[in-house]
Design an enzyme around this catalytic site. Sequence first.
Site, mmCIF file in Angstrom:
data_model
loop_
_atom_site.group_PDB
_atom_site.id
_atom_site.type_symbol
_atom_site.label_atom_id
_atom_site.label_comp_id
_atom_site.label_asym_id
_atom_site.label_seq_id
_atom_site.Cartn_x
_atom_site.Cartn_y
_atom_site.Cartn_z
ATOM 1 N N LYS A 198 -31.374 5.761 -14.264
ATOM 2 C CA LYS A 198 -32.171 6.956 -13.984
ATOM 3 C C LYS A 198 -33.142 7.338 -15.110
ATOM 4 C CE LYS A 198 -28.490 9.499 -13.006
ATOM 5 N NZ LYS A 198 -27.798 10.733 -12.682
ATOM 6 N N GLY A 351 -24.231 1.742 -24.102
ATOM 7 C CA GLY A 351 -22.988 1.064 -23.723
ATOM 8 C C GLY A 351 -23.203 -0.110 -22.784
ATOM 9 N N GLY A 374 -23.979 7.079 -27.029
ATOM 10 C CA GLY A 374 -24.620 8.388 -27.005
ATOM 11 C C GLY A 374 -25.357 8.702 -28.295
HETATM 12 P P1 ADP Z 1 -26.969 2.125 -21.151
HETATM 13 O O1 ADP Z 1 -25.491 2.364 -21.034
HETATM 14 O O2 ADP Z 1 -27.266 0.799 -21.797
HETATM 15 O O3 ADP Z 1 -27.690 3.266 -21.815
HETATM 16 P P2 ADP Z 1 -27.497 3.106 -18.503
HETATM 17 O O4 ADP Z 1 -26.133 3.682 -18.446
HETATM 18 O O5 ADP Z 1 -28.640 4.010 -18.630
HETATM 19 O O6 ADP Z 1 -27.568 1.996 -19.674
HETATM 20 O O7 ADP Z 1 -27.776 2.241 -17.199
HETATM 21 C C1 ADP Z 1 -26.945 1.188 -16.784
HETATM 22 C C2 ADP Z 1 -26.714 1.220 -15.307
HETATM 23 O O8 ADP Z 1 -27.940 1.189 -14.595
HETATM 24 C C3 ADP Z 1 -25.945 -0.008 -14.847
HETATM 25 O O9 ADP Z 1 -24.709 0.414 -14.315
HETATM 26 C C4 ADP Z 1 -26.821 -0.642 -13.810
HETATM 27 O O10 ADP Z 1 -26.115 -1.149 -12.685
HETATM 28 C C5 ADP Z 1 -27.719 0.505 -13.390
HETATM 29 N N1 ADP Z 1 -28.971 0.021 -12.789
HETATM 30 C C6 ADP Z 1 -29.886 -0.769 -13.369
HETATM 31 N N2 ADP Z 1 -30.888 -1.057 -12.493
HETATM 32 C C7 ADP Z 1 -30.585 -0.432 -11.330
HETATM 33 C C8 ADP Z 1 -31.213 -0.360 -10.043
HETATM 34 N N3 ADP Z 1 -32.368 -0.993 -9.797
HETATM 35 N N4 ADP Z 1 -30.621 0.392 -9.105
HETATM 36 C C9 ADP Z 1 -29.452 1.022 -9.362
HETATM 37 N N5 ADP Z 1 -28.808 0.983 -10.535
HETATM 38 C C10 ADP Z 1 -29.349 0.257 -11.516
HETATM 39 MG MG MG Z 2 -24.370 3.570 -19.620
#
Ligand code: ADP
Ligand code: MG
Length: 395
Positions: A198, A351, A374
């Site tokens: 998001k 993460g 975080g």
């Molecule tokens: P991080 O933990 O590295 O900060 P986020 O928690 O922001 O990353 O995002 C990771 C999640 O985003 C994953 O669970 C992944 O499945 C989801 N994601 C990535 N691309 C999409 C997409 N096109 N539609 C839905 N979910 C997605």
């Molecule tokens: Mg995450």
Amino acid sequence: MNKLTVSDLDVAGKKVLVRVDFNVPLNESKEITDDTRIRAALPTIKHLADNGAKVILMSHLGRPKGKVVEDLRLDPVAKRLADLLGLEVLKADDCIGSDAKEAVEKMETGQVLILENTRFNPEEEKNDPQFSKELAGLADYYVNDAFGAAHRAHASTAGVTEYLTSACGLLMEKEISIMGKALSNPERPFVAIIGGAKVSDKISVIENLLGKVDTLIIGGGMANTFLKAKDYQLGKSLVEADKVELAMSLINKAETQGVKLMLPTDLVVAKEFKADSEHKNVEATQVPEEWMALDIGVETAQAYANAVSQAKTVVWNGPMGVFEMDVFAKGTESVAKALAESKATSIVGGGDSVAAVEKMGVAEQISHISTGGGASLEFLEGKVLPGVDALTDKE
Ligand code: ADP
Ligand code: MG
């Protein structure tokens, strides 16, 4: 850095209270499934023990919410730490009170003691002054090496600094100096890759980075909201309708600031949110009505990899697709491989992004993998981390 660090302290014969981040994942049999965070704290612990300190460690584990939760005791952590250090590790059953005090009194120089889970006490997360004072009362110096908890102003990360000379540990120092340099004085070109589900999770990161990077690459689910801002139809893809306007303003901001903003030109779309769903590669303008975008496309992955290979500094936060499902992990894999092959200073935080890099087997080739999800996000947002801010300034 303008804060005292552990190397500035004369610790011989002194009791040093060290906040570490031993919040490791445990399975149902209470076995540690990933000890990265324990390993990351070893340099500070060894430095202190080798210099004749009495090393008193404290950490939280999980979310016991101010109560004793048997499954969240730090005994498995103490055991793993002892194995990794090749030293005996003593353990107290509380982090304050007579248990803790007596355990500290029995310590000899060079010994390591771990106090019980700080979050068993409700005062920890409330940053209670009396509780902070009790913790501080156990030692002569305080060292914070828990980068992963530095975005929280709790008793063990901030409150204790009111009562003791407080220095930054070696891991904390490394995290802050590598990420700090990337943000304040990067070797250019500086490329940031932001992904994940998001936009709303990462607005502040994008806003902060727009003022610093040469190229901003957007992938993952959040790219859909940017594509929507360009009036593309995205079928059943995850789109944050209430963030489309914001995405448009970020696109404009990039343009006025001379930042190259890269968005997907093709996507992998699927009929269902399932690992075995029917799927295909389509142009970003051609997402079929009943389908959803779950990864960046082949052409986009190539373009992103090229941008990474030309960079001198790369910061990556957020996967390019639903990498948990192998068929939608290819975009994330391309970016991870490009990062691994590049000679740039490469920094990965978040993460899921760290999990992706590990899953792809390229973690060793990344310059810096942040131990704080975080905390690294807040750092990239340009926020001051309370656990760092509270440390003693250098003269
Ligand atoms: P991080 O933990 O590295 O900060 P986020 O928690 O922001 O990353 O995002 C990771 C999640 O985003 C994953 O669970 C992944 O499945 C989801 N994601 C990535 N691309 C999409 C997409 N096109 N539609 C839905 N979910 C997605
Ligand atoms: Mg995450």
